[in-house]
Scaffold this motif. Structure first.
Motif, short mmCIF file in Angstrom:
data_model
loop_
_atom_site.label_atom_id
_atom_site.label_comp_id
_atom_site.label_asym_id
_atom_site.label_seq_id
_atom_site.Cartn_x
_atom_site.Cartn_y
_atom_site.Cartn_z
N ALA A 35 -17.31 -8.98 3.96
CA ALA A 35 -16.44 -8.35 4.96
C ALA A 35 -17.26 -7.56 5.98
O ALA A 35 -17.06 -7.68 7.20
CB ALA A 35 -15.43 -7.44 4.27
N THR A 238 -12.54 -6.33 -0.39
CA THR A 238 -12.61 -6.77 1.00
C THR A 238 -12.12 -5.67 1.93
O THR A 238 -12.72 -5.40 2.98
CB THR A 238 -11.74 -8.03 1.22
OG1 THR A 238 -12.13 -9.02 0.27
CG2 THR A 238 -11.90 -8.57 2.63
N THR A 272 -8.55 -12.73 2.69
CA THR A 272 -9.09 -13.02 1.35
C THR A 272 -8.04 -13.61 0.41
O THR A 272 -8.32 -14.54 -0.34
CB THR A 272 -9.68 -11.73 0.73
OG1 THR A 272 -10.90 -11.42 1.43
CG2 THR A 272 -9.99 -11.90 -0.75
#
Lengths: 306, 306
Positions: A35, A238, A272
């Motif tokens: 990320a 994330t 995600t």
């Protein structure tokens, strides 16, 4: 702009109502670094894997410009493994297997060239491992973010408290915030946690969004309503990676900028969960991220004169 | 600007983790009309009570400028009564008693002077009662909003469908939206419900806020994080009354204005839950409402250039 993270690099084996996987790439540091790196931040990992960790995954992480000089490989060891099965509503899951393997005696080593990182993201791991990494950084990073979970509260409370009092931002979920504070109201929970050290507290509520607390201020960002959530694994990491990465990329640690960082984290997390593991994040382009951010803006923007 | 609502005017007997009440003033139409009237809208109720309904409550509603010409009083009847006990998390509750009483044979009568109302808010009641009120209005109102619950889906599905296809906005909670549509994803649920009649769907998620859907557009407003929620009774009705009342007060039924209406509804609902029954709404001043709206704006406002 640089971000160093410590956390697991792992094998996950997953079952959701929509399908199941063999062992695939997972782990907190994996999602956090992917990320952060997507946002153009120089990103490094401190972690450990075994000799069974495939070259293919190493190549994947390197192709994302993630620095692996802090990733120790123990040739005769086995990589950390987690197996889980999600219930039908995807909000709860059963852990079917946890094999610590090389993580059991992990002594993190921060590479020399990372001892001046600007942002340090302490991913969910034993608090003493998190603390060791923090202590190895020569100059105090501009921002230290810590993620943890109920397991460490149950088993290593005192150690957790010694590291928590050193960090700027704590990121945990609603149940964990309640457990940590002994308060049911999230507002009260955040206030109490702020007395334990972190000036800023993020409470993640999964599909119900996230709250950002600092002093008397509160900001709320929803999760993007999705037609389908396929696999929630890695969403929280994330989110944390997107949040910390955005702050690292802008080097602006004000509350106003943290609001934007929350939106970036939420947008990335919404990507995600669309596929298993890192698949969706792996394919993410700048254009699709911008489109996702735009949807976010539309979702919560309104004008009101008071 | 005028809003007519049909719904229960009731006795509630409540127990929460924080205390309990004797029979107090409650009912969907009570909360809806108090919220709407607070926004300066000419507001009327169509409902029924028994001879046991105290003069004091009549006076209270009248003091809020609520028109009671459509409130039938059946001298030898008893007022609708609901008794409930909330669980510790306040998200779920047990119904201990439901006595329909005068509601059992309720035939709503819309007073002549209300047959041209601008906004009609069909509060949670038997769908045929809702339909009867809609049919008595001579000129189609500019906006018709309907609230319902799982009970009517279980027992009067066909009747509910005949009235739902006539309304502009449906307001229900997340579990009810899932039940009505057969879809788990709220995004998909809203899409399916929009094919049943309402062009706009509001899905209430309690402490997790509310979603507004229209065509391909979505807007999300959180619930205000409160230090303490004392009694959730009436929160959903207050929300619906604030939403409909704001639209009636502005006579602007655009999506952009509906966003603001959602914020008003949420702000008013956040007041209702602070005390038992209508106590908190009863004491609400313009100043405190403005302060609440300001907190809302702070909670979700951010700037992001894309």
């Amino acid at each position: 702009m640089s971000l160093l993270t410590v956390g697991t690099v792992a094998f996950d084996k997953l079952e959701t109502p929509f399908g199941k996987t063999d062992k695939i790439l997972g782990g907190a540091a994996t999602f956090i670094s992917m990320a952060s790196s997507l946002l153009g931040v120089k990103t490094g990992i401190v972690s450990v894997v075994g000799g069974d960790f495939p070259e293919e995954y190493i190549d994947l992480l390197k192709s994302k410009n993630i620095d692996l000089s802090g990733l120790e490989i123990i040739p005769n060891g086995k990589t950390f493994f987690w197996e889980g099965k999600y219930h039908n509503d995807l909000n709860s899951r059963d852990t079917l297997a946890t094999e610590l393997n090389v993580l059991e005696n992990f002594e993190p080593k921060v590479p020399e060239q990372w001892k001046d990182c600007k942002v340090l993201m302490l991913g969910n791991l034993h608090p003493l491992v998190q603390k060791s990494v923090l202590e190895q950084i020569d100059i105090r990073p501009e921002l230290v973010v810590l993620d943890t979970m109920n397991f460490w509260m149950d088993h290593t409370w005192d150690e957790l408290m010694t590291v928590i009092k050193e960090v700027d931002v704590l990121s945990i979920n609603d149940e964990e915030a309640r457990q940590m504070s002994g308060e049911y109201s999230l507002q009260k929970a955040a206030k109490k946690i702020m007395t334990m050290g972190p000036k800023t507290v993020i409470i993640k509520k999964g599909e119900h969004g996230a709250l950002l607390f600092q002093d008397e201020r509160v900001f709320f960002a929803p999760a993007l309503p999705l037609e389908d959530v396929f696999d929630p694994t890695g969403a929280g990491d994330t989110f944390a990676g997107g949040f910390s990465g955005y702050l690292a990329s802008t080097e602006d640690y004000s509350f106003e900028n943290m609001k934007r960082a929350i939106i970036y984290g939420s947008a990335l997390a919404s990507v995600t969960v669309e596929k298993f593991g890192t698949d969706s994040l792996n394919e993410l382009t700048k254009e699709r991220l911008d489109e996702r951010l735009k949807r976010f803006q539309d979702l919560i923007s309104f004008e009101m004169k008071l």
